[in-house]
Design an enzyme around this catalytic site. Structure first.
Site, mmCIF file in Angstrom:
data_model
loop_
_atom_site.group_PDB
_atom_site.id
_atom_site.type_symbol
_atom_site.label_atom_id
_atom_site.label_comp_id
_atom_site.label_asym_id
_atom_site.label_seq_id
_atom_site.Cartn_x
_atom_site.Cartn_y
_atom_site.Cartn_z
ATOM 1 N N LYS A 9 10.309 -1.650 -15.339
ATOM 2 C CA LYS A 9 11.212 -0.682 -14.706
ATOM 3 C C LYS A 9 12.684 -1.008 -15.006
ATOM 4 O O LYS A 9 13.001 -2.107 -15.469
ATOM 5 C CB LYS A 9 10.937 -0.655 -13.203
ATOM 6 C CG LYS A 9 9.540 -0.088 -12.846
ATOM 7 C CD LYS A 9 9.371 0.009 -11.330
ATOM 8 C CE LYS A 9 8.040 0.650 -10.949
ATOM 9 N NZ LYS A 9 7.903 0.769 -9.468
ATOM 10 N N TYR A 49 5.156 10.570 -11.187
ATOM 11 C CA TYR A 49 4.997 10.147 -9.787
ATOM 12 C C TYR A 49 4.636 11.320 -8.863
ATOM 13 O O TYR A 49 4.873 11.249 -7.655
ATOM 14 C CB TYR A 49 6.263 9.455 -9.290
ATOM 15 C CG TYR A 49 6.365 7.997 -9.716
ATOM 16 C CD1 TYR A 49 5.430 7.054 -9.276
ATOM 17 C CD2 TYR A 49 7.396 7.544 -10.530
ATOM 18 C CE1 TYR A 49 5.518 5.720 -9.637
ATOM 19 C CE2 TYR A 49 7.496 6.203 -10.904
ATOM 20 C CZ TYR A 49 6.549 5.299 -10.452
ATOM 21 O OH TYR A 49 6.639 3.970 -10.811
ATOM 22 N N ASN A 112 11.257 -2.788 -7.862
ATOM 23 C CA ASN A 112 10.257 -3.864 -7.885
ATOM 24 C C ASN A 112 9.753 -4.221 -9.285
ATOM 25 O O ASN A 112 8.653 -4.730 -9.439
ATOM 26 C CB ASN A 112 9.096 -3.500 -6.942
ATOM 27 C CG ASN A 112 8.415 -2.205 -7.336
ATOM 28 O OD1 ASN A 112 8.771 -1.602 -8.337
ATOM 29 N ND2 ASN A 112 7.423 -1.799 -6.570
ATOM 30 N N HIS A 115 5.508 -1.339 -12.896
ATOM 31 C CA HIS A 115 4.463 -0.407 -12.457
ATOM 32 C C HIS A 115 3.146 -0.820 -13.092
ATOM 33 O O HIS A 115 3.117 -1.251 -14.244
ATOM 34 C CB HIS A 115 4.796 1.021 -12.915
ATOM 35 C CG HIS A 115 3.632 1.967 -12.802
ATOM 36 N ND1 HIS A 115 3.342 2.641 -11.640
ATOM 37 C CD2 HIS A 115 2.651 2.305 -13.697
ATOM 38 C CE1 HIS A 115 2.239 3.370 -11.827
ATOM 39 N NE2 HIS A 115 1.798 3.184 -13.067
ATOM 40 N N GLU A 126 -2.363 7.689 -17.495
ATOM 41 C CA GLU A 126 -0.977 7.216 -17.626
ATOM 42 C C GLU A 126 -0.678 6.671 -19.016
ATOM 43 O O GLU A 126 0.447 6.835 -19.511
ATOM 44 C CB GLU A 126 -0.696 6.155 -16.554
ATOM 45 C CG GLU A 126 -0.685 6.759 -15.144
ATOM 46 C CD GLU A 126 -0.394 5.738 -14.047
ATOM 47 O OE1 GLU A 126 -0.316 4.519 -14.347
ATOM 48 O OE2 GLU A 126 -0.246 6.165 -12.892
HETATM 49 P P1 IDP Z 1 2.596 0.666 -6.568
HETATM 50 O O1 IDP Z 1 3.717 0.788 -7.595
HETATM 51 O O2 IDP Z 1 2.404 -0.753 -6.118
HETATM 52 O O3 IDP Z 1 1.319 1.330 -7.014
HETATM 53 P P2 IDP Z 1 3.066 2.983 -4.883
HETATM 54 O O4 IDP Z 1 2.715 3.093 -3.436
HETATM 55 O O5 IDP Z 1 2.243 3.756 -5.865
HETATM 56 O O6 IDP Z 1 3.106 1.441 -5.262
HETATM 57 O O7 IDP Z 1 4.586 3.443 -5.011
HETATM 58 C C1 IDP Z 1 5.165 3.741 -6.277
HETATM 59 C C2 IDP Z 1 6.544 3.137 -6.322
HETATM 60 O O8 IDP Z 1 7.375 3.775 -5.352
HETATM 61 C C3 IDP Z 1 6.611 1.656 -5.955
HETATM 62 O O9 IDP Z 1 6.303 0.791 -7.036
HETATM 63 C C4 IDP Z 1 8.052 1.518 -5.530
HETATM 64 O O10 IDP Z 1 8.946 1.491 -6.653
HETATM 65 C C5 IDP Z 1 8.272 2.817 -4.772
HETATM 66 N N1 IDP Z 1 7.938 2.690 -3.341
HETATM 67 C C6 IDP Z 1 6.711 2.592 -2.776
HETATM 68 N N2 IDP Z 1 6.775 2.496 -1.444
HETATM 69 C C7 IDP Z 1 8.083 2.556 -1.139
HETATM 70 C C8 IDP Z 1 8.807 2.511 0.104
HETATM 71 O O11 IDP Z 1 8.246 2.407 1.191
HETATM 72 N N3 IDP Z 1 10.180 2.588 0.002
HETATM 73 C C9 IDP Z 1 10.840 2.712 -1.202
HETATM 74 N N4 IDP Z 1 10.201 2.750 -2.378
HETATM 75 C C10 IDP Z 1 8.831 2.673 -2.357
HETATM 76 MG MG MG Z 2 0.989 3.326 -7.454
#
Ligand code: IDP
Ligand code: MG
Length: 136
Positions: A9, A49, A112, A115, A126
């Site tokens: 990312k 997304y 974070n 992905h 994907e």
């Molecule tokens: P993942 O990437 O671990 O699969 P997902 O729930 O699919 O997590 O969420 C996609 C992305 O959205 C996350 O990697 C993160 O960048 C962002 N995200 C997820 N939950 C939150 C939140 O509660 N606050 C802000 N950003 C979030």
């Molecule tokens: Mg996810």
């Protein structure tokens, strides 16, 4: 062989962590089968997304994912989907196991660093999103 998509990312690309992250996945037994660097349009990020549309973090997530270049990487390995999510660590870097990509390079739950696809089906969808249905 099972396929999954890693995206390095924008925060990690900007911080010059891409090489370390690629080394971690290769050392974890993945084969890189396709890779490129790209700046996502907002439309592309929204499509990728789409499952999160309507959630409070959706628009900030699109801002973030279009804030700089990303590196999508198609990976293959036995049990690739589960294994990549192990190497990435939990979504929230503060909760990610020590030594994981998100623990090492993530800033917060949104920024974070990486992905990883969440199912075998999404791994196929994907990788095709970025690399088409090409034969690797
Ligand atoms: P993942 O990437 O671990 O699969 P997902 O729930 O699919 O997590 O969420 C996609 C992305 O959205 C996350 O990697 C993160 O960048 C962002 N995200 C997820 N939950 C939150 C939140 O509660 N606050 C802000 N950003 C979030
Ligand atoms: Mg996810």
């Amino acid at each position: 062989m099972e396929r999954t998509l890693l995206i390095i990312k924008p925060d990690a690309v900007k911080a010059s962590r891409s090489g370390e992250i690629l080394k971690m996945v290769v050392d974890a037994g993945f084969e890189v089968i396709a890779m490129r660097m790209t700046l996502l349009t907002r439309e592309q990020a929204a499509k990728f997304y789409a499952i999160h549309e309507g959630k409070p973090f959706f628009n900030p997530l699109l801002d973030y994912m279009t804030s700089g270049k990303v590196i999508p990487v198609a990976l293959e390995r036995e049990n690739a989907v589960t294994k990549l999510r192990e190497v990435l660590g939990a979504t929230d870097p503060a909760k990610a196991a020590p030594g994981t990509i998100r623990a090492l390079f993530g800033t917060n739950i949104e920024h974070n660093a990486g992905h990883g696809s969440d199912s075998v089906e999404n791994g196929r969808i994907e990788t095709a999103f970025f690399f088409g249905e090409m034969e690797f």
